[in-house]
Design an enzyme around this catalytic site. Structure first.
Site, short mmCIF file in Angstrom:
data_model
loop_
_atom_site.label_atom_id
_atom_site.label_comp_id
_atom_site.label_asym_id
_atom_site.label_seq_id
_atom_site.Cartn_x
_atom_site.Cartn_y
_atom_site.Cartn_z
CD GLU A 165 -4.41 -1.81 1.84
OE1 GLU A 165 -3.96 -2.92 1.54
OE2 GLU A 165 -4.26 -0.81 1.12
CD GLU A 364 -1.17 1.79 1.80
OE1 GLU A 364 -1.27 1.22 0.68
OE2 GLU A 364 -1.00 1.19 2.87
#
Ligand code: IFM
Length: 454
Positions: A165, A364
């Site tokens: 991320e 995720e």
């Protein structure tokens, strides 16, 4: 109807080093930006730190046993860079490497594929002192670190993830400053983004020098929904839609177009400093985009919820406002639960990057809920089961529509240190009592095990 998922589909769970390991000074580990950030000031809701977290560093065998019992065939974890290079440079720390060596071997002994993330936000503190990701040099240090890890584990890791991320690390850590390192680069956050992407590209090559395992990145995707002030999509104006496009460029496309299309996206003109991404200059140097777009084996997708976006209501540093999305249930975090958003995201990535899209993984997917135990001590987390079930169905729908999704990783195996929320937000399939370190599988753990078996 036959299940559209391939037989070798990877069912996994994900964690990250700082959120679970603890033992932050053990065996020569150096300090990271999150160590100092949590110890200095009042950045964390409950005043906690990751000093102990889930004590996974010492209890990893117990946690691997939980993974084996769960039946996952893949486990995504991250390595703490300051365990491997305590000051961010130089030779690898043998004790730090030995921990991941033991972890990887114990996973393989249980038939679980190790999926290793190199960087989940825990930069060695000395590199921060030298500028962190604002400095181009950090990209090269990241590649050195990747080479050390690949030489040590490259024969056994089955899938590499370079960065986790980078969008969140840029925006939360270097723009709003609510994450480590706590910078507020309102005038120009783009060097932080560019240097992470450059580091990714350099690391891909470094990993491949010693490993035949595929390489991916895990991006956070937050689909931009233009909504009116009432939180409804139907009341969005053209200005709201323009703001949503700007958000999409800043949060989503900025971290994917350079990788897959070898260019920075349109739509960034409303952001201070973004002109530096157009063309070559002292930031984007000749050859950088070619390095960043080094061929990638897989794209990791972290998805939690869409973002409600409207036209800016004040002359702040961003050309959009975040707005609540109405009409959906929410998690304990207040995030809207929109499983179809995952299907739509996967399909839209397939469309946008049609000719170059590699394999994809949902790296995720998960939710936090309050998780109060029943009188029998059992955590009947039906909300989480409903959340995960809806998102697995969304993956199935995307695969049926032709999107090459090869795996799904639940965030997270364990309740853990949720950054600025400390231990107040629980995402685990396994409850952790942080006072005793007792692990108690929740109902969602049994649900996921049954799903995988089926
Ligand atoms: O806990 C985080 C993780 O570190 C990165 N992705 C989102 C998760 C939930 O907030």
């Amino acid at each position: 109807m036959p299940d559209p998922l391939p037989p070798d589909f990877r069912w996994g769970v994900a964690t990250s080093a700082y959120q679970i390991e603890g033992a932050t000074t053990a065996d020569g580990r150096g300090p990271s930006i999150w160590d100092t950030f949590t110890h200095d000031g009042d950045h964390v809701a409950d005043g906690t730190t990751g000093d102990v977290a889930c004590d996974h560093y010492r209890r990893y065998r117990e946690d691997v046993a939980l993974l084996a019992d769960l039946g996952v065939n893949a486990y995504r974890f991250s390595l703490a860079w300051p365990r491997i290079q305590p000051s961010g440079t130089g030779v690898g720390n043998p004790d730090g490497l030995a921990f991941y060596d033991r972890l990887v071997d114990s996973l393989l002994e249980r038939g679980i594929d190790p999926v290793a993330t190199l960087y989940h936000w825990d930069l060695p503190l000395t590199l921060q002192a030298a500028g962190g990701w604002t400095a181009r040099e950090t990209a090269y240090r990241f590649a050195d670190y990747a080479a050390i890890v690949s030489a040590a584990l490259g024969d056994r890791v089955r899938l590499w993830i370079t960065l986790n991320e980078p969008a969140i690390h840029t925006i939360y850590g270097h723009f709003w400053g609510m994450h480590a390192p706590g910078l507020q680069l309102f005038d120009d956050p783009f060097p932080v983004a560019h240097h992470q992407l450059l580091g990714h590209g350099l690391a891909v090559a470094a990993l491949r020098a010693d490993s035949a395992a595929p390489v991916a990145i895990a991006n956070n995707y937050s689909p931009a929904w233009a909504v009116g002030p009432d939180g409804e999509r139907g009341s969005a104006t053209d200005e709201d839609r323009a703001a949503a496009d700007a958000y999409d460029a800043f949060h989503n496309r900025l971290y994917t177009d350079p990788l897959l299309l070898c260019r920075y996206p349109d739509g960034l003109h409303g952001f201070s400093g973004a002109d530096r991404l157009a063309g070559e200059n002292d930031l984007v140097r000749p050859g950088d985009l070619a390095t960043i777009s080094t061929w990638l084996d897989a794209l990791g997708v972290n998805y939690y919820n869409p973002a409600g976006i409207g036209a800016p209501s004040w002359p702040g540093p961003l050309p959009y406002d975040m707005r609540l999305i109405e009409g959906f249930p929410t998690t304990y975090f207040g995030w809207p639960v929109v499983p179809d958003g995952l299907r739509d995201l996967l399909v839209s990535l397939r469309q946008r990057y049609a000719h170059v899209l590699p394999d994809m993984y949902v790296t995720e997917s998960g939710c936090s809920y309050e998780d109060v135990p029943g009188p029998d001590g059992i955590f009947e987390d039906e909300d989480r089961i409903a959340y995960l079930s809806g998102h697995v169905d969304a993956v199935r729908a995307a695969v049926a529509a032709g999107v090459p999704v090869r795996g799904y990783f639940v965030w997270s195996l364990l309740d853990n240190f949720e950054w600025t929320e400390g231990f107040t937000k629980r995402f685990g399939l396994v409850h952790v009592d942080f006072a005793t370190q007792r692990r108690t599988p929740k109902a969602s753990y049994a649900w996921y095990r049954a799903l995988i078996r089926a």
